[in-house]
Design a protein around this motif. Structure first.
Motif, short mmCIF file in Angstrom:
data_model
loop_
_atom_site.label_atom_id
_atom_site.label_comp_id
_atom_site.label_asym_id
_atom_site.label_seq_id
_atom_site.Cartn_x
_atom_site.Cartn_y
_atom_site.Cartn_z
N THR A 193 54.75 7.75 5.79
CA THR A 193 56.25 8.18 6.10
C THR A 193 56.69 7.79 7.33
OG1 THR A 193 54.74 10.25 7.62
CG2 THR A 193 54.92 11.42 5.47
N THR A 194 57.41 8.12 7.72
CA THR A 194 58.99 7.06 7.90
C THR A 194 59.38 8.67 9.45
OG1 THR A 194 59.78 5.24 9.03
CG2 THR A 194 60.41 6.46 7.24
N ALA A 195 60.31 7.66 10.26
CA ALA A 195 61.83 8.76 10.82
C ALA A 195 62.66 8.54 9.34
CB ALA A 195 61.65 8.02 12.08
N PRO A 196 63.56 10.03 9.58
CA PRO A 196 64.36 10.21 8.87
C PRO A 196 65.40 9.28 8.92
CG PRO A 196 64.12 11.62 10.58
CD PRO A 196 62.99 11.40 11.30
N VAL A 197 66.44 9.58 7.83
CA VAL A 197 67.68 8.45 8.32
C VAL A 197 68.29 10.30 9.21
CG1 VAL A 197 67.52 6.91 6.23
CG2 VAL A 197 68.39 9.33 6.09
N PRO A 198 69.68 9.19 9.93
CA PRO A 198 70.22 10.45 10.48
C PRO A 198 70.79 11.38 8.95
CG PRO A 198 71.40 8.11 10.85
CD PRO A 198 70.15 8.10 9.62
N GLY A 199 71.05 11.25 8.25
CA GLY A 199 71.63 12.33 7.13
C GLY A 199 70.29 13.51 6.88
N ARG A 255 50.95 7.96 8.90
CA ARG A 255 52.48 7.76 9.67
C ARG A 255 52.32 5.91 9.58
NH1 ARG A 255 54.66 11.92 13.05
NH2 ARG A 255 55.71 9.84 14.05
N ILE A 256 53.67 5.76 9.10
CA ILE A 256 53.38 4.12 8.91
C ILE A 256 53.36 3.25 10.52
CG2 ILE A 256 56.62 4.06 9.71
CD1 ILE A 256 56.53 1.69 6.82
N GLU A 257 53.29 4.45 11.69
CA GLU A 257 54.02 4.06 12.51
C GLU A 257 51.87 3.36 13.11
OE1 GLU A 257 56.99 6.10 12.81
OE2 GLU A 257 55.31 5.44 11.85
N THR A 258 51.66 4.02 12.44
CA THR A 258 49.90 4.08 12.82
C THR A 258 48.77 3.78 11.31
OG1 THR A 258 49.66 6.56 12.78
CG2 THR A 258 49.79 5.51 15.23
N VAL A 259 49.50 3.69 10.35
CA VAL A 259 48.65 4.05 9.38
C VAL A 259 48.10 2.16 9.30
CG1 VAL A 259 50.42 1.84 8.18
CG2 VAL A 259 48.49 3.73 6.32
N ALA A 260 48.76 0.49 9.74
CA ALA A 260 47.20 -0.17 10.09
C ALA A 260 46.07 -0.26 11.36
CB ALA A 260 48.06 -1.68 10.49
N ASP A 261 46.62 0.97 12.44
CA ASP A 261 45.45 1.27 13.20
C ASP A 261 44.46 2.34 12.79
OD1 ASP A 261 46.66 -0.58 14.38
OD2 ASP A 261 47.97 1.05 14.80
N ASP A 307 61.83 16.25 10.70
CA ASP A 307 61.74 15.02 12.07
C ASP A 307 60.69 13.48 11.39
OD1 ASP A 307 59.40 15.46 11.90
OD2 ASP A 307 59.57 15.79 14.11
N ARG A 308 60.88 13.81 9.77
CA ARG A 308 59.44 12.75 8.83
C ARG A 308 60.16 13.29 7.84
NH1 ARG A 308 57.86 9.37 12.29
NH2 ARG A 308 56.02 8.57 10.18
#
Length: 246
Positions: free
Chosen positions: A162-168, A83-89, A174-175
């Motif tokens: 991975t990241t949050a998806p674009v709206p489309g 997950r890009i949100e936590t990959v650095a941790d 959800d990823r």
């Protein structure tokens, strides 16, 4: 995401597309229409064998990162994504995202949309043309069970960010994979750049722009079985066999 994808481009075409030198055993890889966890896949990375010269290479890697400190390869199947949100941790990914970043080329990826009950409908998500450049990280792991003179004792493995998806695409899952354009790839692969925060911001921005141009089409249920691996898996016509169920 991402649990399955399509990597059917020839090694010669990948080397030309990414301006890379085919290295190691990558020439042995066969096209795959149903890449699954722990499969060997092509990855683009930089080597710095003779600093300060850097060489972009195309290698075969196991999909599912094996930390350098792991006692065995059993973690690979559970570490195909980061997950890009936590990959650095995360301990397993902190070093790789700072110094060992790569690109995993794909023609597209599969995702399953949940319906009523336990029903799921598979989709093939892809660009209008060309390839996806999925941002990833890699690691070299030495197999402690292999003899010191075994040329295969060093195992290359990789994970997809991975990241949050674009709206489309949010109605499907959800990823989504972090996707790069040709402009971001040099910075992402540059091993001399350890500004992790700036690189992750660059990757997030790129993913949002690339994601809006993706198309999603339903496909048939055969993709759910890893033993099925043929061009027909991406055929929309087969989707008529599978009701959405909600």
């Amino acid at each position: 995401m991402c649990g399955r994808y399509v990597a059917d481009t020839s090694i010669d075409d990948l080397a030309a597309e990414f301006d890379a030198i085919a290295a190691g055993t990558v020439a042995e890889l066969m096209p795959s229409y149903n890449v699954a966890p722990t499969d060997r896949v092509p990855v683009v990375l930089e080597r710095t064998d003779e600093p300060p010269e850097r060489t972009r290479q195309l290698h075969a890697a196991r999909w599912g990162l094996i930390p350098s400190w792991a006692k065995n390869s059993g973690t690979a199947a559970t570490m195909i994504n980061a997950r890009i949100e936590t990959v650095a941790d995360k301990p397993a990914f902190r070093g790789p995202v700072a110094r060992r970043r790569c690109v995993l080329p794909a023609r597209g990826y599969y995702e399953w949309q949940r319906g009523a009950g336990r029903t799921k409908r598979p989709y093939f998500i892809h660009p209008a043309g060309g390839l996806l450049a999925m941002a990833g990280v890699f690691e070299w792991w030495r197999d402690p069970s292999a003899p010191a003179d075994d040329p295969h004792r060093w195992v290359l493995s990789a994970s997809v960010l991975t990241t949050a998806p674009v709206p489309g695409l949010a109605h499907i899952h959800d990823r989504m994979p972090v996707l790069l354009t040709a402009e971001e790839i040099p910075d992402w692969l540059d091993r001399s750049n350890e500004d992790t925060g700036a690189l992750l911001d660059l990757a997030r921005s790129a993913a949002g722009r690339v994601g809006t141009a993706l198309a999603a089409r339903p496909v048939g249920p055969d993709v759910g079985n890893v033993r099925n691996n043929h061009a027909g898996l991406v055929d929309e016509a087969a989707a008529a066999q599978l009701p959405l169920g909600g």
